[in-house]
Design a protein around this motif. Structure first.
Motif, PDB file in Angstrom:
ATOM      1  N   ASP A  43       0.862  -1.237   0.037  1.00 18.03           N
ATOM      2  CA  ASP A  43      -0.020   0.064  -0.226  1.00 18.03           C
ATOM      3  C   ASP A  43       0.892   1.177   0.165  1.00 18.03           C
ATOM      4  OD1 ASP A  43      -2.682  -1.295   0.385  1.00 18.03           O
ATOM      5  OD2 ASP A  43      -1.429  -2.063   2.104  1.00 18.03           O
ATOM      6  N   ILE A  44       1.818   0.996   0.918  1.00 16.25           N
ATOM      7  CA  ILE A  44       2.819   2.410   0.748  1.00 16.25           C
ATOM      8  C   ILE A  44       3.603   2.449  -0.647  1.00 16.25           C
ATOM      9  CG2 ILE A  44       4.728   3.199   2.156  1.00 16.25           C
ATOM     10  CD1 ILE A  44       2.697   2.769   3.909  1.00 16.25           C
ATOM     11  N   LYS A  45       3.810   1.363  -1.071  1.00 14.21           N
ATOM     12  CA  LYS A  45       4.817   1.699  -2.309  1.00 14.21           C
ATOM     13  C   LYS A  45       3.749   2.240  -3.488  1.00 14.21           C
ATOM     14  CE  LYS A  45       8.730  -1.745  -2.544  1.00 14.21           C
ATOM     15  NZ  LYS A  45       8.872  -2.891  -3.094  1.00 14.21           N
ATOM     16  N   ALA A  46       2.264   1.658  -3.228  1.00 13.41           N
ATOM     17  CA  ALA A  46       1.271   2.203  -4.285  1.00 13.41           C
ATOM     18  C   ALA A  46       1.233   3.657  -4.132  1.00 13.41           C
ATOM     19  CB  ALA A  46      -0.030   1.456  -4.134  1.00 13.41           C
ATOM     20  N   ILE A  47       0.975   4.214  -2.926  1.00 11.37           N
ATOM     21  CA  ILE A  47       0.998   5.544  -2.864  1.00 11.37           C
ATOM     22  C   ILE A  47       1.995   6.383  -3.084  1.00 11.37           C
ATOM     23  CG2 ILE A  47       1.031   5.129  -0.462  1.00 11.37           C
ATOM     24  CD1 ILE A  47      -0.182   7.788   0.284  1.00 11.37           C
ATOM     25  N   ARG A  48       3.055   5.933  -2.913  1.00 14.17           N
ATOM     26  CA  ARG A  48       4.467   6.635  -3.202  1.00 14.17           C
ATOM     27  C   ARG A  48       4.743   6.510  -4.934  1.00 14.17           C
ATOM     28  NH1 ARG A  48       8.738   4.650   1.283  1.00 14.17           N
ATOM     29  NH2 ARG A  48       7.616   5.725   3.096  1.00 14.17           N
ATOM     30  N   ALA A  49       4.035   5.458  -5.491  1.00 13.14           N
ATOM     31  CA  ALA A  49       4.216   5.536  -7.061  1.00 13.14           C
ATOM     32  C   ALA A  49       3.300   6.547  -7.646  1.00 13.14           C
ATOM     33  CB  ALA A  49       3.891   3.995  -7.578  1.00 13.14           C
ATOM     34  N   VAL A  50       2.375   6.838  -7.067  1.00 12.60           N
ATOM     35  CA  VAL A  50       1.487   7.898  -7.344  1.00 12.60           C
ATOM     36  C   VAL A  50       2.201   9.320  -7.552  1.00 12.60           C
ATOM     37  CG1 VAL A  50      -0.715   9.197  -7.241  1.00 12.60           C
ATOM     38  CG2 VAL A  50      -0.592   6.684  -6.904  1.00 12.60           C
ATOM     39  N   ARG A  51       2.939   9.495  -6.297  1.00 13.12           N
ATOM     40  CA  ARG A  51       3.485  10.650  -6.032  1.00 13.12           C
ATOM     41  C   ARG A  51       4.782  10.645  -7.042  1.00 13.12           C
ATOM     42  NH1 ARG A  51       5.520  11.391  -0.152  1.00 13.12           N
ATOM     43  NH2 ARG A  51       3.591  10.325   0.128  1.00 13.12           N
ATOM     44  N   GLU A  52       5.419   9.749  -7.256  1.00 15.85           N
ATOM     45  CA  GLU A  52       6.387   9.670  -8.193  1.00 15.85           C
ATOM     46  C   GLU A  52       5.991   9.971  -9.708  1.00 15.85           C
ATOM     47  OE1 GLU A  52      10.628   8.636  -8.542  1.00 15.85           O
ATOM     48  OE2 GLU A  52       9.369   8.936  -6.816  1.00 15.85           O
TER      49      GLU A  52
END
Lengths: 417, 413
Positions: free
Chosen positions: B191-200
């Motif tokens: 979940d953390i990786k998914a939200i960071r991917a959006v930011r990226e």
């Protein structure tokens, strides 16, 4: 006959002293003397199969010998002590391994020896995130956004931030040369910086125009915070603001003497908190005398769930003496006082010694459910204001911080004192 | 006045008094600690508290004992249960290994674990594991502070669905990832990786800032109502007659289930109508296997086996195959190979083992050992988790499991 009496008396004294020595453990920790221990000593009760220390030592050795996953003996010992402290169920009683203990010391002191810049990780290397005001790095011309590419001639590009930081750290008065790449500048920039004592800015003020309202953000209560707070407050008061916002959002707390001293600007020799110790005794902390400043304007204190400990004392005391309006969201709810014992191997033990009560007598201890989610506790703001998260939200910036905006609105409508 | 005896008596008396005190204290220390830890250290709890420039290493027994004293003396509430402190220390060590099969078990979870190894499974009838982000786990084991704490949240993965269990009836399968239990989100690094991917993506101009705000808000909502994977694991594997709502993810799709916990029998041997025999590594597995093979069984089903009881491995091998060496167990922190030897074996014709991705633990060791020795043929591929997981009982009805070895072919034939 007299001789016989003397011998009996002497034996009685020695027996009594032996018993005192035997029960010393209980006496020293001010609890009831263990009858079981005496029963076992005299053979009336069986020896337990295994003492707690023997139980622990046995499993420690078993895990160290048998675990397939490698773990360092020193690390395993520290994990054990962390678990032992955690078993008390108090989130504020912690065992801190040496590195964590060192960090806590730096944090509470509020100053350190270095160049005065914060670095953040970046795929290319370490990027300068902030440069502290008046610090050696600022004087040498280091700018936020700079990318560190070498330290003392050693290549630092692509290295882990912690390693770059370790290279830059050093003794006060010594020089470090840093080569940075600056956005928009073609050639790398060489800087020579003399390491020195850097005070971490923990209280910073500014005037919000056109409303002419003072804004003072306090990020923690460190040893160096009261003087910074006092300077920033003087600076704002001199400009005759129409109101003052003290922002304690995200402030995790700090030292009790620092809060008491800072509250001295508002309250003259008043009770801050009363602490109840394990033996039932009471201790009272008060603000200093004759340190108040004239502040003929309304005050708002902004808090949220990350405002804890010393922050809650600061806000709660001003709330209890009706000296300020508390706005924002409920606070964390830490109603206890800890002391840190430094241990001989460099680790430390942070232990809750007392519970505290605000001047109104209320206890704000946090209650959580079995999943660790908040149920109750903390300060309840006089005016509840949730933070509306927008794409451009930035705390402390009027127009981009919905809680601050409402605080300003409140102060504009409030009548001066 | 000049009588020398008159001067000696008070001094002797004082010495006797001091000696009596020290002896009394020493007697108590021996009673509490089990052995002597220098009376002088015991007298002053401050000996472990550093004075200026006082640096020295402290042994584990002294460390534990001295900190017990310190807590007893300083903590705001009375500390009386030292066994609970010892159990807490053991919990810290076991969980500090960051190894999913090494778990500290509280009274209820320990009882459920023991029952499962004796043929009765509680909860919804599954076994699970925690799956960490590989890179983050590596960092954390090297230095806990090096790892991103948010990325340390593991996935909760179903590894075994016991035949005949409520979970099987509901349609839950091995490999499912539990994302929600009783209305609470089980958050993981994914979940953390998914939200960071959006930011990226937003930083590269490939996603709008609204998307970033949305994903952040959604994550905040879930984080405000979350359950830790380790807790969810205990909930799913303990209790009887309780209704649970759970959501899982299977090949990218979310599925919702309602399951009521119940007792699931886990017999060592279960004969299927098609003549195959299903084996579970619970106590008594080896004896039951011997009886089944003697009765002419030629196909053994090792699917949905769970980690099982490793003490049954050697007896089961000797019931199934002749005396000899059956690969090695890489054991202990050094991974020292220890031969897996079987004495008093049984000569039998080779037979067939049905395995799949759910064949792990004791069952997988059994299967791979027989295959290596040419004593059995395998249909299917095992889970590659040939783990030897030991169970230790502690006071106060608690206990822990520890991964102590994994099977390997070893050198030689």
């Amino acid at each position: 006959m007299k001789r016989f009496a003397t011998v009996v008396f002497a034996l009685a004294v020695i027996a009594a002293v032996f018993c005192t020595g035997f029960a010393f453990r209980d006496l020293a920790s001010r609890r009831e003397v263990s009858r079981d221990a005496f029963a076992r000593l005299l053979g009336f009760a069986p020896q337990p199969k295994q003492t707690p220390t023997a139980l622990f030592t046995h499993e420690y050795n078993a895990i160290l010998a048998k675990s397939l996953v490698p773990i360092n003996a020193e690390v395993l010992k520290h994990r054990a002590m962390e678990g032992m402290f955690a078993s008390l169920g108090d989130p504020h009683t912690n065992f801190l391994e040496p590195v964590a203990a060192e960090d806590l010391k730096l944090e509470t002191k509020g100053d350190f020896v270095g160049i005065g810049a914060r670095l953040s990780p970046d795929p290319i290397g370490a990027r300068v995130a902030t440069v502290f005001k008046g610090a050696p790095a600022e004087r040498a011309g280091l700018k936020p956004g700079d990318m560190v590419v070498s330290v003392d001639g050693e290549d630092a590009a692509g290295e882990d931030v912690n390693e770059v930081v370790a290279k830059i750290r050093g003794k006060a008065g010594t020089k470090v040369s840093i080569r940075v790449v600056r956005p928009g500048v073609v050639a790398p920039v060489n800087l020579e910086i003399v390491r020195g004592v850097v005070v971490i800015p923990t209280a910073e003020g500014k005037m919000i125009e056109p409303d002419h309202i003072g804004y003072l953000a306090v990020s923690q209560f460190a040893e160096t915070t009261p003087i910074q707070f006092s300077d920033a407050l003087d600076d704002l008061v001199q400009q005759r603001p129409k109101g003052l916002v003290i922002d304690l959002r995200g402030n995790p707390g700090g030292l009790l003497p620092a809060v008491s001293e800072m509250l001295g600007a508002f309250l003259d020799g008043k009770e801050v908190i009363s602490m109840k110790l394990r033996d039932g005794s009471k201790q009272i902390a008060t603000t200093p005398r004759a340190k108040t400043k004239a502040m003929p304007f309304p005050i708002v204190v902004l808090v949220n769930e990350e405002s804890a400990s010393a922050s809650e004392i600061f806000a709660g005391v001003l709330q209890d003496y009706q000296h300020a309006t508390i706005m924002g969201e409920h606070t964390y709810g830490k109603a206890s006082v800890q002391t840190v014992f430094t241990l001989v191997d460099g680790s430390s033990a942070k232990i809750t010694l007392a519970r505290y009560y605000l001047p109104s007598g209320r206890n704000i201890e946090r209650k959580v459910d079995e999943d660790g989610q908040y149920i109750s506790g903390g300060l309840t703001p006089d005016i509840k204001v949730p933070l509306v998260i927008e794409t451009d939200t930035l705390l402390g910036e009027p127009g981009r911080d919905s809680q601050l905006d409402l605080a300003i609105e409140h102060l504009r409508q409030a009548k001066g004192r | 006045m000049n009588n020398p005896r008159r001067n000696v008596v008070p001094i002797l008396g004082l010495l006797a008094v001091v000696a009596a005190f020290v002896a009394g204290n020493e007697a108590r220390t021996r009673q509490d600690v089990g052995r002597s830890i220098s009376t002088l250290q015991n007298l002053g709890v401050r000996s472990i508290i550093a004075a200026k420039d006082d640096v020295r290493p402290v042994g584990e027994a002294e460390f534990f004992f001295q900190l017990t004293l310190l807590l007893e003396r300083e903590y705001v509430d009375p500390v009386n249960d030292e066994t609970a402190l010892a159990n807490g220390a053991i919990r810290g060590m076991v969980n500090g290994l960051l190894e999913p099969e090494s778990r500290f078990l509280d009274a209820e979870a320990f009882r459920a674990h023991e029952d499962a190894l004796h043929g009765t499974v509680e909860g919804i009838g599954i076994e699970t594991t925690l799956r960490y982000d590989a890179k983050t786990l590596e960092d954390a084991r090297e230095n806990l502070r090096k790892a991103d704490p948010l990325l340390m949240l593991p996935d909760l993965i179903v590894t075994t669905v016991f035949p005949g269990s409520p979970a099987e009836a509901a349609g839950i399968r091995a490999g499912d990832r539990v994302i929600k239990l009783d209305g609470k989100w089980v958050l993981s690094y994914e979940d953390i990786k998914a939200i960071r991917a959006v930011r990226e993506r937003a930083a590269q101009g490939k996603a709008s800032t609204e998307e970033v705000t949305e994903s952040r808000k959604e994550f905040q909502k879930r984080a405000d109502d979350a359950k830790l994977a380790v807790k969810a694991r205990d909930v799913l594997t303990t209790g009887l007659g309780k209704r649970h709502e759970l959501s899982i993810v299977r090949t990218g799709k979310q599925l919702d289930f309602q399951v009521v916990t119940a007792k699931t029998p886990r017999p060592a041997i279960h004969k299927a109508p098609d003549g195959s025999v299903r084996l579970q590594f619970v106590s008594g597995a080896a004896d039951a296997l011997r009886a089944a093979l003697d009765a002419g069984a030629t196909v053994i089903d090792l699917r949905q086996s769970g980690i099982g009881d490793p003490r049954e491995i050697v007896p089961a091998l000797s019931a199934a195959a002749p005396t000899g060496q059956y690969g090695v167990l890489a054991a202990g922190m050094a991974g020292t190979p220890r031969p897996l030897t079987v004495g008093a074996g049984t000569e039998r014709p080779p037979f067939r083992l049905i395995v799949d991705q759910t064949t792990e633990g004791a069952a997988e060791i059994f299967a791979l050992a027989l295959k290596k020795a040419g004593r059995a043929t395998l249909t299917g591929k095992t889970a590659s988790r040939p783990f030897y997981v030991e169970t230790t009982k502690l006071p106060e009805s608690k206990g822990y499991t520890l991964l102590t070895a994994r099977w390997a072919e070893g050198a030689g034939k």
